[in-house]
Design a protein around this motif. Structure first.
Motif, PDB file in Angstrom:
ATOM      1  N   THR A 130       0.847  -1.191   0.000  1.00 34.36           N
ATOM      2  CA  THR A 130       0.000   0.000   0.000  1.00 34.36           C
ATOM      3  C   THR A 130       0.879   1.237   0.000  1.00 34.36           C
ATOM      4  O   THR A 130       2.094   1.153   0.253  1.00 34.36           O
ATOM      5  N   HIS A 175      -5.223   7.495   2.614  1.00 33.39           N
ATOM      6  CA  HIS A 175      -6.216   6.674   1.937  1.00 33.39           C
ATOM      7  C   HIS A 175      -5.654   5.315   1.523  1.00 33.39           C
ATOM      8  O   HIS A 175      -6.308   4.564   0.802  1.00 33.39           O
ATOM      9  N   CYS A 226     -10.199   3.493  -2.777  1.00 27.75           N
ATOM     10  CA  CYS A 226     -10.365   4.843  -2.236  1.00 27.75           C
ATOM     11  C   CYS A 226     -10.895   5.802  -3.280  1.00 27.75           C
ATOM     12  O   CYS A 226     -10.472   5.767  -4.437  1.00 27.75           O
ATOM     13  N   ASN A 227     -11.817   6.628  -2.876  1.00 24.48           N
ATOM     14  CA  ASN A 227     -12.238   7.786  -3.656  1.00 24.48           C
ATOM     15  C   ASN A 227     -11.725   9.041  -2.960  1.00 24.48           C
ATOM     16  O   ASN A 227     -11.446   9.042  -1.765  1.00 24.48           O
ATOM     17  N   GLY A 259      -9.262  11.958  -1.759  1.00 20.83           N
ATOM     18  CA  GLY A 259      -7.876  11.895  -1.295  1.00 20.83           C
ATOM     19  C   GLY A 259      -6.914  12.780  -2.052  1.00 20.83           C
ATOM     20  O   GLY A 259      -5.701  12.727  -1.825  1.00 20.83           O
ATOM     21  N   THR A 268      -6.238   1.179   4.756  1.00 23.86           N
ATOM     22  CA  THR A 268      -7.190   0.080   4.942  1.00 23.86           C
ATOM     23  C   THR A 268      -6.520  -1.241   5.335  1.00 23.86           C
ATOM     24  O   THR A 268      -7.012  -1.940   6.236  1.00 23.86           O
ATOM     25  N   SER A 279     -12.719  -1.639   5.255  1.00 22.36           N
ATOM     26  CA  SER A 279     -13.077  -0.330   4.692  1.00 22.36           C
ATOM     27  C   SER A 279     -14.289   0.258   5.400  1.00 22.36           C
ATOM     28  O   SER A 279     -14.295   1.435   5.786  1.00 22.36           O
ATOM     29  N   VAL A 325     -11.253  11.876   2.409  1.00 16.75           N
ATOM     30  CA  VAL A 325     -10.927  10.487   2.089  1.00 16.75           C
ATOM     31  C   VAL A 325     -12.170   9.612   2.230  1.00 16.75           C
ATOM     32  O   VAL A 325     -12.877   9.687   3.235  1.00 16.75           O
ATOM     33  N   GLU A 326     -12.425   8.780   1.229  1.00 21.04           N
ATOM     34  CA  GLU A 326     -13.502   7.790   1.283  1.00 21.04           C
ATOM     35  C   GLU A 326     -12.919   6.429   0.940  1.00 21.04           C
ATOM     36  O   GLU A 326     -12.573   6.164  -0.215  1.00 21.04           O
ATOM     37  N   LEU A 327     -12.783   5.564   1.936  1.00 21.66           N
ATOM     38  CA  LEU A 327     -12.303   4.214   1.700  1.00 21.66           C
ATOM     39  C   LEU A 327     -13.448   3.384   1.120  1.00 21.66           C
ATOM     40  O   LEU A 327     -14.555   3.403   1.645  1.00 21.66           O
ATOM     41  N   THR A 328     -13.180   2.659   0.052  1.00 19.80           N
ATOM     42  CA  THR A 328     -14.229   1.957  -0.688  1.00 19.80           C
ATOM     43  C   THR A 328     -13.794   0.530  -1.020  1.00 19.80           C
ATOM     44  O   THR A 328     -12.649   0.142  -0.781  1.00 19.80           O
ATOM     45  N   ASN A 382      -9.825   7.152  -7.439  1.00 21.56           N
ATOM     46  CA  ASN A 382      -8.424   7.345  -7.101  1.00 21.56           C
ATOM     47  C   ASN A 382      -7.662   6.022  -7.033  1.00 21.56           C
ATOM     48  O   ASN A 382      -7.030   5.635  -7.991  1.00 21.56           O
TER      49      ASN A 382
END
Length: 318
Positions: A37, A42, A106-107, A109, A45, A238, A270-273, A210
């Motif tokens: 990673t 972001h 992630c979206n 970030g 996770t 997530s 940050v949106e972890l997806t 992203n």
């Protein structure tokens, strides 16, 4: 737009049935699964994976500085899975490398950041300025698209190559006027009072796409049970991190070595997806077209094999 043919439908149905009627079997004792990673907020996770690990599995998280390094680690088998920018993944797919996107990661970030009180308040204000951009990153493709929308090209700025972790310090020293960065860099610049947000660049057709989770084609073919187990873990991690903001901030501080004020500034961006839906595919294909038009790749990847959404679609159905 992504569509499922008859073979994919049968495969998807079988996977969904397996997930809904049986639990993931325990793996051989102490099996170590390596996850690469990026050193970004972001990209945290995987640090939650152990909380949801299947019996017999231990996760080893290996941090990388650049998206290309992460992608190369997946391709060479240095790691089993990797989280990195979609640009690096697309580059690998277009070059015929055996990298397969199996989930979103992630979206958002991203941010365009300038020195505070510099007079740089819009993308157009970047003209003639020193702007840090990391080649081969998702941010590079997005900023080129934004410049184009404003009637500009990268030749209208003085592009400076820097890694994401070097951007905020460079802005603070005055080495650059602005940067197109990744969190927690923008959060750091905001927290220390050095920087200001020019724009969160999510208005292009790429949207906030992203980072992605990818693996090698060989692993999918040889060990689909591991893929299912990993993605179930990825989904749970997530969703947990997004619901428990305190835990998210704490692990980001611990793994990135940043102070709480900067992480708190970065976290809302940050949106972890985990899922791959029709919108993801639409954005991904547009994104590849942008890379092709800018000659960053010579051909588009074969999206039918480069992105395998069957596992997450099965997971979403459970």
């Amino acid at each position: 737009m992504y569509s499922t043919n008859r073979r994919d439908f049968i495969r998807l149905t079988a996977i969904a049935a397996a997930l809904s009627t049986t639990s993931i079997k325990a793996f051989a004792a102490d099996r170590v699964v390596k996850i690469g990673t990026l050193k970004l907020i972001h990209g945290v996770t995987p640090y939650f994976y152990d909380k949801f690990a299947p019996d017999g599995v231990k996760f080893e998280v290996i941090p990388f500085e650049t998206p290309t390094d992460g992608k190369n680690a997946v391709v060479t088998g240095t790691v089993d899975f990797g989280i990195f920018g979609f640009a690096a993944a697309t580059l690998g797919g277009a070059n015929g490398e055996p990298v397969v996107v199996i989930a979103s990661a992630c979206n958002r970030g991203m941010a365009v950041v300038a020195k505070k009180d510099s007079g740089i308040n819009t993308i157009k204000d970047l003209k003639g300025k020193k702007v840090a951009i990391l080649p081969g990153s998702t941010q590079e493709v997005v900023i080129l698209d934004r410049l184009s929308a404003e009637g500009m090209t990268v030749k209208d700025v003085e592009s400076v190559r820097l890694s994401f972790s070097d951007m905020a310090p460079a802005l603070a020293r005055g080495d650059i006027d602005a940067y197109v960065g990744a969190e927690p860099g923008p959060g750091i610049s905001l927290a220390n009072g050095v920087g200001q947000i020019v724009e969160y660049p999510y208005t292009t057709p790429t949207g906030s796409l992203n980072m992605v989770l990818a693996t090698r084609r060989e692993l999918i073919e040889k060990d689909p049970e591991l893929i299912k187990a990993l993605l179930k873990t990825h989904r749970l991690a997530s969703e947990y991190a997004m619901k428990d903001r305190e835990a998210f901030i704490a692990i980001a501080m611990q793994k990135l070595g940043q102070q709480k004020p900067s992480i708190e500034k970065a976290a809302p961006n940050v949106e972890l997806t985990w899922n791959i839906d029709d919108q993801f595919m639409k954005q991904a294909e547009y994104y590849g077209g942008q890379m092709l038009s800018k000659k960053q790749i010579r051909q588009l990847p074969d999206y039918k094999t480069f992105i395998d959404a069957s596992f997450v679609k099965a997971l979403a159905a459970t």
